[in-house]
Design a protein around this motif. Structure first.
Motif, PDB file in Angstrom:
ATOM      1  N   MET A   1       0.836  -1.182   0.000  1.00 50.85           N
ATOM      2  CA  MET A   1       0.000   0.000   0.000  1.00 50.85           C
ATOM      3  C   MET A   1       0.884   1.249   0.000  1.00 50.85           C
ATOM      4  SD  MET A   1      -3.235  -1.116   0.601  1.00 50.85           S
ATOM      5  CE  MET A   1      -3.967  -2.587   1.217  1.00 50.85           C
ATOM      6  N   LEU A   2       0.348   2.306  -0.550  1.00 49.14           N
ATOM      7  CA  LEU A   2       1.063   3.575  -0.569  1.00 49.14           C
ATOM      8  C   LEU A   2       0.506   4.512   0.506  1.00 49.14           C
ATOM      9  CD1 LEU A   2       1.322   4.377  -4.382  1.00 49.14           C
ATOM     10  CD2 LEU A   2       3.179   3.772  -2.842  1.00 49.14           C
ATOM     11  N   ALA A   3       1.400   5.333   1.035  1.00 55.41           N
ATOM     12  CA  ALA A   3       0.990   6.336   2.015  1.00 55.41           C
ATOM     13  C   ALA A   3       1.796   7.603   1.785  1.00 55.41           C
ATOM     14  CB  ALA A   3       1.213   5.832   3.436  1.00 55.41           C
ATOM     15  N   LEU A   4       1.194   8.713   2.112  1.00 51.60           N
ATOM     16  CA  LEU A   4       1.913   9.978   2.101  1.00 51.60           C
ATOM     17  C   LEU A   4       2.920   9.926   3.246  1.00 51.60           C
ATOM     18  CD1 LEU A   4       2.003  12.755   0.695  1.00 51.60           C
ATOM     19  CD2 LEU A   4       0.346  13.550   2.392  1.00 51.60           C
ATOM     20  N   ASP A   5       4.159  10.245   2.947  1.00 50.55           N
ATOM     21  CA  ASP A   5       5.235  10.203   3.930  1.00 50.55           C
ATOM     22  C   ASP A   5       4.821  10.929   5.211  1.00 50.55           C
ATOM     23  OD1 ASP A   5       7.623  10.845   5.386  1.00 50.55           O
ATOM     24  OD2 ASP A   5       8.783  10.548   3.560  1.00 50.55           O
ATOM     25  N   PRO A   6       5.065  10.332   6.385  1.00 45.97           N
ATOM     26  CA  PRO A   6       4.678  10.977   7.642  1.00 45.97           C
ATOM     27  C   PRO A   6       5.369  12.319   7.901  1.00 45.97           C
ATOM     28  CG  PRO A   6       5.297   8.697   8.025  1.00 45.97           C
ATOM     29  CD  PRO A   6       5.604   9.008   6.590  1.00 45.97           C
ATOM     30  N   SER A   7       6.479  12.574   7.229  1.00 48.48           N
ATOM     31  CA  SER A   7       7.139  13.877   7.393  1.00 48.48           C
ATOM     32  C   SER A   7       6.454  14.966   6.565  1.00 48.48           C
ATOM     33  CB  SER A   7       8.624  13.790   7.030  1.00 48.48           C
ATOM     34  OG  SER A   7       8.786  13.522   5.654  1.00 48.48           O
TER      35      SER A   7
ATOM     36  N   VAL B   1      -7.585  13.814  -1.985  1.00 49.36           N
ATOM     37  CA  VAL B   1      -7.134  12.525  -2.514  1.00 49.36           C
ATOM     38  C   VAL B   1      -5.873  12.059  -1.783  1.00 49.36           C
ATOM     39  CG1 VAL B   1      -6.325  11.287  -4.559  1.00 49.36           C
ATOM     40  CG2 VAL B   1      -8.228  12.894  -4.754  1.00 49.36           C
ATOM     41  N   LEU B   2      -4.908  12.957  -1.567  1.00 46.71           N
ATOM     42  CA  LEU B   2      -3.687  12.569  -0.855  1.00 46.71           C
ATOM     43  C   LEU B   2      -3.993  12.050   0.549  1.00 46.71           C
ATOM     44  CD1 LEU B   2      -1.158  15.375  -1.859  1.00 46.71           C
ATOM     45  CD2 LEU B   2      -1.081  12.957  -2.524  1.00 46.71           C
TER      46      LEU B   2
ATOM     47  N   ARG C   1      -9.151   4.753  -6.158  1.00 46.30           N
ATOM     48  CA  ARG C   1      -9.771   4.988  -7.464  1.00 46.30           C
ATOM     49  C   ARG C   1     -11.289   5.078  -7.326  1.00 46.30           C
ATOM     50  NH1 ARG C   1     -12.800   1.971 -10.183  1.00 46.30           N
ATOM     51  NH2 ARG C   1     -12.042   0.039  -9.284  1.00 46.30           N
ATOM     52  N   LYS C   2     -11.878   4.168  -6.565  1.00 44.66           N
ATOM     53  CA  LYS C   2     -13.328   4.187  -6.366  1.00 44.66           C
ATOM     54  C   LYS C   2     -13.771   5.463  -5.650  1.00 44.66           C
ATOM     55  CE  LYS C   2     -13.675  -0.820  -6.289  1.00 44.66           C
ATOM     56  NZ  LYS C   2     -13.789  -2.009  -5.425  1.00 44.66           N
ATOM     57  N   ILE C   3     -12.989   5.892  -4.691  1.00 41.16           N
ATOM     58  CA  ILE C   3     -13.289   7.136  -3.972  1.00 41.16           C
ATOM     59  C   ILE C   3     -13.243   8.320  -4.931  1.00 41.16           C
ATOM     60  CG2 ILE C   3     -12.402   8.735  -2.225  1.00 41.16           C
ATOM     61  CD1 ILE C   3     -11.459   6.150  -0.681  1.00 41.16           C
TER      62      ILE C   3
ATOM     63  N   ASN D   1      -2.861   8.049 -11.899  1.00 43.96           N
ATOM     64  CA  ASN D   1      -1.540   7.859 -12.509  1.00 43.96           C
ATOM     65  C   ASN D   1      -0.762   9.174 -12.531  1.00 43.96           C
ATOM     66  OD1 ASN D   1      -1.859   5.114 -12.931  1.00 43.96           O
ATOM     67  ND2 ASN D   1      -2.559   5.357 -15.042  1.00 43.96           N
ATOM     68  N   ARG D   2      -1.433  10.257 -12.910  1.00 48.81           N
ATOM     69  CA  ARG D   2      -0.784  11.582 -12.914  1.00 48.81           C
ATOM     70  C   ARG D   2      -0.399  11.994 -11.492  1.00 48.81           C
ATOM     71  NH1 ARG D   2      -4.964  12.797 -16.323  1.00 48.81           N
ATOM     72  NH2 ARG D   2      -6.021  14.020 -14.730  1.00 48.81           N
ATOM     73  N   LEU D   3      -1.314  11.809 -10.563  1.00 45.64           N
ATOM     74  CA  LEU D   3      -1.050  12.194  -9.182  1.00 45.64           C
ATOM     75  C   LEU D   3       0.141  11.410  -8.610  1.00 45.64           C
ATOM     76  CD1 LEU D   3      -3.281  13.372  -6.522  1.00 45.64           C
ATOM     77  CD2 LEU D   3      -2.101  11.290  -5.929  1.00 45.64           C
ATOM     78  N   GLN D   4       0.171  10.108  -8.848  1.00 44.45           N
ATOM     79  CA  GLN D   4       1.281   9.293  -8.337  1.00 44.45           C
ATOM     80  C   GLN D   4       2.608   9.695  -8.972  1.00 44.45           C
ATOM     81  OE1 GLN D   4       0.448   4.942  -7.556  1.00 44.45           O
ATOM     82  NE2 GLN D   4      -1.384   5.517  -8.725  1.00 44.45           N
ATOM     83  N   THR D   5       2.591  10.100 -10.226  1.00 39.40           N
ATOM     84  CA  THR D   5       3.814  10.549 -10.890  1.00 39.40           C
ATOM     85  C   THR D   5       4.267  11.883 -10.297  1.00 39.40           C
ATOM     86  OG1 THR D   5       3.221   9.414 -12.939  1.00 39.40           O
ATOM     87  CG2 THR D   5       4.821  11.201 -13.105  1.00 39.40           C
TER      88      THR D   5
END
Length: 106
Positions: free
Chosen positions: A1-7, A42-43, A56-58, A75-79
């Protein structure tokens, strides 16, 4: 799973959202910018608990877009945000997406 870095932190100001990446060795920040509320919403779902398919469903639901449009958006956001996203095995964030909603009149 991906997560926004805690920092990385997301802060709601009156009419925008501030994104700040802190330096882990000091109290200074490495990166700071204003981001669109939709991006922050989204983040905030990149928390280590949601799969990309969940997000994606959200996104489809929130923005009333098709599955393909949601896939392209993610895909754009992850890039664009890849330097701030990390691979994790557990929930590491608890941002509330509702904190980043800004009324249209603002």
């Amino acid at each position: 799973m991906l997560a926004l870095d805690p920092s990385c932190k997301l802060y709601r100001c009156r009419t925008n959202i501030a994104f700040v990446k802190y330096n882990e060795d000091s109290f200074d920040y490495k990166d700071m910018k204003t981001i669109h509320p939709n991006t922050a919403i989204v983040l905030s779902h990149f928390n280590g608990a949601n799969s990309i398919d969940d997000i994606r469903k959200i996104v489809e639901y929130l923005f009333s877009i098709t599955e393909q449009e949601a896939i392209e958006f993610l895909n754009r956001l992850q890039t664009e945000w890849k330097e701030y996203l990390i691979e994790v095995n557990d929930i590491i964030r608890s941002d509330n997406p509702f904190d980043f909603i800004i009324p249209k009149n603002k």
